[in-house]
Design an enzyme around this catalytic site. Structure first.
Site, PDB file in Angstrom:
ATOM      1  CG  HIS A  80       8.319 -24.225 110.157  1.00 27.24           C
ATOM      2  ND1 HIS A  80       8.869 -23.496 109.627  1.00 27.24           N
ATOM      3  CD2 HIS A  80       8.228 -23.918 111.494  1.00 27.24           C
ATOM      4  CE1 HIS A  80       9.296 -22.435 110.345  1.00 27.24           C
ATOM      5  NE2 HIS A  80       8.918 -22.660 111.414  1.00 27.24           N
TER       6      HIS A  80
ATOM      7  CG  ASN B 101      20.955 -16.564 103.650  1.00 24.17           C
ATOM      8  OD1 ASN B 101      20.036 -17.356 103.378  1.00 24.17           O
ATOM      9  ND2 ASN B 101      20.431 -15.055 103.425  1.00 24.17           N
TER      10      ASN B 101
ATOM     11  CB  CYS C 256     -10.606 -39.426 113.463  1.00 22.22           C
ATOM     12  SG  CYS C 256      -9.664 -39.981 111.777  1.00 22.22           S
TER      13      CYS C 256
ATOM     14  CB  CYS D 238     -10.559 -38.067 107.074  1.00 20.87           C
ATOM     15  SG  CYS D 238     -10.243 -39.283 108.083  1.00 20.87           S
TER      16      CYS D 238
ATOM     17  CD  GLN E 150      13.711 -21.161 109.602  1.00 21.05           C
ATOM     18  OE1 GLN E 150      14.892 -20.846 108.897  1.00 21.05           O
ATOM     19  NE2 GLN E 150      13.000 -20.081 110.042  1.00 21.05           N
TER      20      GLN E 150
ATOM     21  N   GLY F  67      22.125 -12.897 100.712  1.00 17.92           N
ATOM     22  CA  GLY F  67      21.440 -11.875 101.105  1.00 17.92           C
ATOM     23  C   GLY F  67      21.209 -11.500 102.642  1.00 17.92           C
TER      24      GLY F  67
END
Length: 276
Positions: free
Chosen positions: A121, A246, A132, A180, A103, A248
């Site tokens: 992501h 992990n 473009c 751009c 992620q 928590g």
């Protein structure tokens, strides 16, 4: 140090399954100095992230994003892979894990040596023109920002997740967003903003990886965002075991077969060494 029983359980989880899909989140990159979005209870901290629809619609939102990113991106750009990233690369090279999807948008897995990483992501180091479709490196766009906003050169602020920064005011009135250089169109980091969906082809590939896996290992994610949590739901529905490393609470705690509450940069190298 994690105790031997903890490492033993996780090692048996890996050795007991031939195709372990690994899903990583912000928690694996905190050891590289990149802040995450949530506390140990899964509660969001800090300001509300930019929403994709608002970024595309409102100039003020884009100015806010790019001003904060101009100040915050250098911290992210300097971040180095930590021992957790490197351990996952080693585990994959040794055949202990299968596919890896993340992620995160920081690109640290690839820099640590992981190959074939599916970035759910996107990647913050790439920028695309929405008109473009020209592509730029984020470093190039940083040069555009510096040139257009010399008054902000050298500005500092508290780092926030994904190259954001706690800038006050969020966008000075004199700030100029980048455009751009080919068509003058709107530039956007090549990431999935909050409020946007994962592109269909990328989602299809991710679902195929989950379908092919026989177990799921979640590393450093609270799974509060549905784009990650759905893989736990899929695994559970198919009877595939789920383990998590992990610190928590996670949204999928009731679905887990095994959970280690410890920093990924500490546990994963121990796991790699245990399996050697």
């Amino acid at each position: 140090m994690a105790d031997d029983l903890t490492i033993d359980h996780l090692a048996h989880f890996l050795t007991g399954h031939r195709r372990v899909l690994v899903l990583t989140g912000a928690g694996i990159s905190t050891g590289s100095g990149i802040p995450d979005y949530r506390d140990k209870d899964g509660t969001r901290r800090g300001p509300t992230p930019v929403q994709g629809p608002e970024f595309r619609k409102f100039e003020a939102t884009r100015r806010r994003y790019w001003a904060r990113s101009m100040v915050g991106y250098p911290t992210l750009a300097r971040a180095e892979p930590n021992a957790g990233h490197r351990a996952l690369a080693d585990l994959a090279a040794n055949g202990a894990i299968g596919a890896l999807m993340t992620q995160n948008v920081d690109g640290l897995h690839q820099r640590a040596g992981s190959t074939g990483v599916l970035e759910l992501h996107g990647n913050i180091h790439s920028v695309v023109c929405l008109d473009c479709h020209a592509r730029y490196t984020r470093a190039f766009v940083q040069g555009l920002l510096d040139e257009a906003n010399p008054a902000m050169l050298g500005a500092t602020a508290r780092p926030l997740p994904d190259g954001d920064a706690q800038l006050e005011p969020e966008a000075p009135a004199s700030f100029h967003e980048p455009f751009c250089v080919h068509c003058g169109g709107m530039l956007k980091p090549d990431v999935v903003f909050f409020g946007d969906g994962v592109p269909a082809e990328r989602s299809r590939r991710a679902l195929a990886l989950m379908d092919d896996a026989d177990a799921l290992l979640v590393v450093g994610s609270s799974l509060m965002v549905f784009s990650g949590y759905r893989f736990c739901r899929m695994a559970a529905a198919a009877g595939k075991p789920i383990a998590a490393v992990n610190l928590g609470k996670t949204r999928a705690d009731e679905l887990l077969s095994l959970k280690l509450e410890a920093p990924a940069e500490r546990i994963l190298p121990q796991l790699r060494d245990y399996l050697d």
